[in-house]
Design a protein around this motif. Structure first.
Motif, mmCIF file in Angstrom:
data_model
loop_
_atom_site.group_PDB
_atom_site.id
_atom_site.type_symbol
_atom_site.label_atom_id
_atom_site.label_comp_id
_atom_site.label_asym_id
_atom_site.label_seq_id
_atom_site.Cartn_x
_atom_site.Cartn_y
_atom_site.Cartn_z
ATOM 1 N N SER A 120 1.210 -1.549 0.348
ATOM 2 C CA SER A 120 -0.032 -0.145 0.305
ATOM 3 C C SER A 120 0.862 1.408 0.079
ATOM 4 C CB SER A 120 -0.782 -0.343 0.727
ATOM 5 O OG SER A 120 -1.898 -0.878 1.004
ATOM 6 N N TYR A 121 1.909 1.291 0.941
ATOM 7 C CA TYR A 121 2.940 2.621 0.753
ATOM 8 C C TYR A 121 3.811 2.695 -0.435
ATOM 9 C CZ TYR A 121 7.043 5.083 2.103
ATOM 10 O OH TYR A 121 8.318 6.272 1.691
ATOM 11 N N ALA A 122 3.820 1.399 -1.252
ATOM 12 C CA ALA A 122 4.875 1.407 -2.588
ATOM 13 C C ALA A 122 3.494 2.166 -3.483
ATOM 14 C CB ALA A 122 4.938 0.134 -2.650
ATOM 15 N N ILE A 123 2.387 1.601 -3.318
ATOM 16 C CA ILE A 123 1.491 2.534 -3.837
ATOM 17 C C ILE A 123 0.498 3.591 -4.236
ATOM 18 C CG2 ILE A 123 0.689 -0.173 -5.719
ATOM 19 C CD1 ILE A 123 -1.453 0.165 -4.207
ATOM 20 N N ARG A 124 0.854 4.209 -2.500
ATOM 21 C CA ARG A 124 0.225 5.285 -2.283
ATOM 22 C C ARG A 124 -1.318 5.001 -2.185
ATOM 23 N NH1 ARG A 124 4.819 5.452 -5.773
ATOM 24 N NH2 ARG A 124 6.192 7.791 -6.196
ATOM 25 N N ALA A 125 -1.006 3.881 -1.476
ATOM 26 C CA ALA A 125 -3.163 3.424 -0.789
ATOM 27 C C ALA A 125 -3.458 3.814 0.309
ATOM 28 C CB ALA A 125 -3.261 2.258 -1.459
ATOM 29 N N SER A 126 -4.164 4.116 0.740
ATOM 30 C CA SER A 126 -4.350 4.627 2.487
ATOM 31 C C SER A 126 -5.465 3.523 2.765
ATOM 32 C CB SER A 126 -5.357 5.762 2.843
ATOM 33 O OG SER A 126 -5.932 6.244 1.327
ATOM 34 N N ARG A 127 -5.928 3.260 2.248
ATOM 35 C CA ARG A 127 -7.063 2.204 2.305
ATOM 36 C C ARG A 127 -7.215 0.557 1.572
ATOM 37 N NH1 ARG A 127 -10.767 2.819 5.193
ATOM 38 N NH2 ARG A 127 -12.672 1.705 5.868
ATOM 39 N N ALA A 128 -6.517 -0.236 2.032
ATOM 40 C CA ALA A 128 -6.550 -2.152 1.319
ATOM 41 C C ALA A 128 -7.999 -3.196 1.952
ATOM 42 C CB ALA A 128 -5.169 -2.492 2.255
ATOM 43 N N TYR A 129 -7.999 -3.708 1.189
ATOM 44 C CA TYR A 129 -8.812 -4.911 1.260
ATOM 45 C C TYR A 129 -8.899 -6.369 1.784
ATOM 46 C CZ TYR A 129 -12.373 -0.964 1.477
ATOM 47 O OH TYR A 129 -13.378 0.582 0.882
ATOM 48 N N ILE A 130 -8.594 -7.322 2.044
ATOM 49 C CA ILE A 130 -8.424 -8.173 1.695
ATOM 50 C C ILE A 130 -9.500 -9.139 1.803
ATOM 51 C CG2 ILE A 130 -7.485 -10.707 3.174
ATOM 52 C CD1 ILE A 130 -5.855 -9.054 4.698
ATOM 53 N N TYR A 131 -10.192 -9.392 0.754
ATOM 54 C CA TYR A 131 -10.948 -10.334 0.476
ATOM 55 C C TYR A 131 -10.712 -11.576 0.413
ATOM 56 C CZ TYR A 131 -15.639 -10.868 -2.146
ATOM 57 O OH TYR A 131 -16.688 -11.841 -3.205
ATOM 58 N N ILE A 132 -11.952 -12.595 1.348
ATOM 59 C CA ILE A 132 -10.829 -13.853 1.900
ATOM 60 C C ILE A 132 -13.026 -14.653 1.545
ATOM 61 C CG2 ILE A 132 -12.287 -12.841 4.204
ATOM 62 C CD1 ILE A 132 -10.013 -15.305 5.062
ATOM 63 N N ARG A 133 -12.978 -16.342 1.232
ATOM 64 C CA ARG A 133 -13.909 -16.635 0.925
ATOM 65 C C ARG A 133 -14.620 -16.726 1.622
ATOM 66 N NH1 ARG A 133 -15.001 -19.467 -3.970
ATOM 67 N NH2 ARG A 133 -15.859 -21.625 -2.846
ATOM 68 N N GLY A 134 -16.109 -17.290 2.528
ATOM 69 C CA GLY A 134 -17.143 -16.951 3.062
ATOM 70 C C GLY A 134 -17.173 -18.351 3.458
ATOM 71 N N GLU A 158 -3.650 6.013 11.610
ATOM 72 C CA GLU A 158 -2.741 7.244 10.622
ATOM 73 C C GLU A 158 -0.592 7.050 11.923
ATOM 74 O OE1 GLU A 158 -4.562 10.025 13.057
ATOM 75 O OE2 GLU A 158 -6.972 9.615 11.591
ATOM 76 N N ASN A 159 -0.200 7.319 10.541
ATOM 77 C CA ASN A 159 0.841 7.703 11.158
ATOM 78 C C ASN A 159 1.477 6.465 11.249
ATOM 79 O OD1 ASN A 159 3.311 9.518 11.095
ATOM 80 N ND2 ASN A 159 2.938 9.828 13.127
ATOM 81 N N ILE A 160 2.044 5.488 10.317
ATOM 82 C CA ILE A 160 1.619 3.874 10.955
ATOM 83 C C ILE A 160 3.367 4.339 11.845
ATOM 84 C CG2 ILE A 160 2.670 2.247 10.249
ATOM 85 C CD1 ILE A 160 0.207 2.341 9.066
ATOM 86 N N LEU A 161 3.785 4.389 12.131
ATOM 87 C CA LEU A 161 5.503 4.077 13.326
ATOM 88 C C LEU A 161 6.058 5.755 12.663
ATOM 89 C CD1 LEU A 161 6.566 0.708 11.985
ATOM 90 C CD2 LEU A 161 5.555 1.058 14.069
ATOM 91 N N GLY A 162 5.383 6.832 12.945
ATOM 92 C CA GLY A 162 5.823 7.555 12.801
ATOM 93 C C GLY A 162 6.537 8.073 11.400
ATOM 94 N N SER A 163 5.997 7.649 10.351
ATOM 95 C CA SER A 163 6.173 7.875 8.672
ATOM 96 C C SER A 163 5.138 8.716 8.115
ATOM 97 C CB SER A 163 6.153 5.993 8.471
ATOM 98 O OG SER A 163 5.153 5.722 8.193
ATOM 99 N N GLY A 164 3.962 8.940 9.094
ATOM 100 C CA GLY A 164 3.079 9.887 8.293
ATOM 101 C C GLY A 164 2.207 9.680 6.963
ATOM 102 N N PHE A 165 2.968 8.367 7.411
ATOM 103 C CA PHE A 165 1.470 7.367 6.270
ATOM 104 C C PHE A 165 0.307 6.081 7.303
ATOM 105 C CE2 PHE A 165 0.929 2.774 4.659
ATOM 106 C CZ PHE A 165 0.119 2.996 2.886
ATOM 107 N N ASP A 166 -0.614 6.617 6.690
ATOM 108 C CA ASP A 166 -1.965 6.751 7.046
ATOM 109 C C ASP A 166 -1.978 5.063 6.276
ATOM 110 O OD1 ASP A 166 -1.555 8.487 8.925
ATOM 111 O OD2 ASP A 166 -3.176 9.944 7.395
ATOM 112 N N LEU A 167 -2.716 4.071 6.758
ATOM 113 C CA LEU A 167 -3.145 2.837 6.156
ATOM 114 C C LEU A 167 -4.704 2.078 6.903
ATOM 115 C CD1 LEU A 167 -3.171 0.470 3.658
ATOM 116 C CD2 LEU A 167 -2.068 -0.706 4.773
ATOM 117 N N ASP A 168 -5.774 2.262 6.733
ATOM 118 C CA ASP A 168 -6.639 1.471 7.085
ATOM 119 C C ASP A 168 -6.773 -0.057 5.935
ATOM 120 O OD1 ASP A 168 -7.557 2.741 8.943
ATOM 121 O OD2 ASP A 168 -8.711 4.459 7.900
ATOM 122 N N LEU A 169 -7.027 -0.504 6.976
ATOM 123 C CA LEU A 169 -7.061 -2.657 6.521
ATOM 124 C C LEU A 169 -8.450 -2.918 6.796
ATOM 125 C CD1 LEU A 169 -5.282 -5.042 4.663
ATOM 126 C CD2 LEU A 169 -4.939 -5.664 6.713
#
Length: 438
Positions: A120-134, A158-169
């Motif tokens: 996510s950091y590499a592609i500049r995504a702030s939101r990620a999803y894991i779509y798992i089989r029901g 928010e601000n993962i490890l003080g890097s300024g990068f945010d990601l919700d999974l």
């Protein structure tokens, strides 16, 4: 059961599987003790473009079946476009014989989470999803628990490890439709629509989830990323072959002594994998096998020394796919096995396109006739013609997956079909199976 030779045992390369047997392997404390989340710290200190280049240099190819270069896919995401970017992890593992992603998520979920953060950091995504089989209830529970642990430790949010990068999974459970393993059908399902494949172009990299740039990768692909960040591209390429780099989890099932997961460098042969699995069961001799799940063309005992990498399997006339090897012996019937697979594909077809919807419907009925002792020579021509009209003409790969076992068994095991038609093999199905089959 035979003991593998030392030189064959040395081909085992536990990388993604190295934590599976550790006590409480799925807990964050165990993961951190065994190098967990060290790759995130390293990755957040470099420029995202450098991470994409690292993955390109490693030669990592998708572990979901197609084998597309991962770094190249990440590089397709347009930057500076003002749109949100998304990472979607395809965990909808549902093909017959395929079983490598579920144990990975069950026993080492944090490796997938760490890979998701880096990707996510590499592609500049702030939101990620894991779509798992029901149906994967236990794996989903493990994943959700691991996500909570990662949030609590500051690896997500928010601000993962003080890097300024945010990601919700987000861990999203599907409804158990095999078609949602196709990446665009998965995106439709994730958006709340019926899971059906989309027309491409546009491709997900340009207009994916919510019409925004999206990377869709398999579980094994994303879980490989932390190891590449820590070990480097050259280390990753030291395993596997020149064009198929790194280790692969091979899933062996069927007529072997020890079915299970065997992680080895790409390029190992089926003969060596069977040896690692303790050999064939007593009284069984190899007759046919799937190199990458039921949707890949079958291979025979003559192909036992095929190099199990993308190029080697393609040269043999099949596809590496998900490296799910169902091993069948001389006591198994290729006609019956193909019918069972077709019943699955017929049931799982979304019905969007005519070749897959109608072709599988009629092929299933033709197989029922043959296996009930009512088949004719014309049925073989009908099967070949129907498979030819499905392959390459269906809206997505499900149609191709259904047609390939039909085409390959007609090619290699035509005599087995004739034995049913000419009465040398007793019917496997009763007359009840013929209801609606004419």
């Amino acid at each position: 059961m035979t003991q593998p030779r030392p030189e064959v045992l040395q081909k085992l390369t536990p990388v993604l599987t190295k934590r599976w047997l550790s006590p409480d392997a799925w807990k964050i404390e165990t993961y951190e003790r065994l190098d967990g989340y060290a790759a995130v710290r390293k990755a957040l200190d470099v420029h995202p473009d450098d991470l994409i280049q690292l993955v390109k240099d490693s030669g990592l190819r998708g572990r979901g079946g197609a084998g597309f270069p991962t770094g190249l896919k990440w590089g397709f995401i347009p930057q500076g476009d003002g749109k949100p970017h998304y990472l979607v992890i395809n965990a909808d593992e549902g093909e017959p014989g395929t079983c490598k992603d579920l144990p990975l998520m069950t026993y080492d979920p944090h490796s997938l989470i760490e890979g998701a953060i880096i990707a996510s950091y590499a592609i500049r995504a702030s939101r990620a999803y894991i779509y798992i089989r029901g149906e994967a209830v236990h794996a989903a529970r493990r994943l959700r628990h691991a996500v909570k642990e990662a949030y609590a430790k500051g690896y997500l949010g928010e601000n993962i490890l003080g890097s300024g990068f945010d990601l919700d999974l987000v861990v999203h459970s599907g409804a158990g439709a095999y078609i949602c393993g196709e990446e665009t059908a998965l995106l439709d399902s994730l958006e709340g629509f019926r899971g059906q494949p989309r027309l491409r172009p546009p491709f997900p990299a340009v207009a994916g989830l919510y019409a925004s740039p999206t990377v869709v990768n398999n579980v094994g692909t994303i879980a490989s990323v932390p190891y590449i960040v820590l070990g480097g591209a050259d280390w990753w390429k030291s395993m596997g072959t020149e064009k198929s780099s790194g280790p692969m989890i091979y899933s062996l099932s069927g007529r072997i002594a020890n079915p299970g997961q065997y992680e080895c460098g790409l390029g190992i042969t089926l003969r060596e994998l069977i040896e690692l699995a303790g050999g064939m069961k007593p009284g069984h001799n190899l007759k046919f096998w799937t190199p990458g799940g039921s949707s890949t063309p079958l291979l025979t005992a003559e192909h036992i020394d095929t190099a199990m990498d993308f190029e080697g399997v393609a040269a043999a006339g099949s596809i590496l796919g998900t490296t799910a090897m169902q091993i069948f012996s001389d006591q198994d019937c290729p006609v019956y096995a193909t019918w069972r697979w077709l019943e699955f594909y017929h049931h799982e077809s979304c019905g969007k396109c005519t070749p897959c919807r109608e072709g599988n419907y009629w092929m299933v009925r033709t197989y029922r006739r043959i296996l009930s002792g009512e088949g004719t020579y014309k049925d073989l021509d009908t099967l070949q013609d129907t498979a030819d009209n499905i392959f390459g003409r269906s809206f997505c790969g499900l149609g191709d997956g259904a047609a390939t076992p039909v085409m390959s068994t007609l090619k290699f095991f035509r005599q087995d079909y004739l034995d049913y038609i000419e009465g040398r093999t007793a019917p496997r199905l009763s007359a009840k199976a013929l209801v609606g089959a004419h």
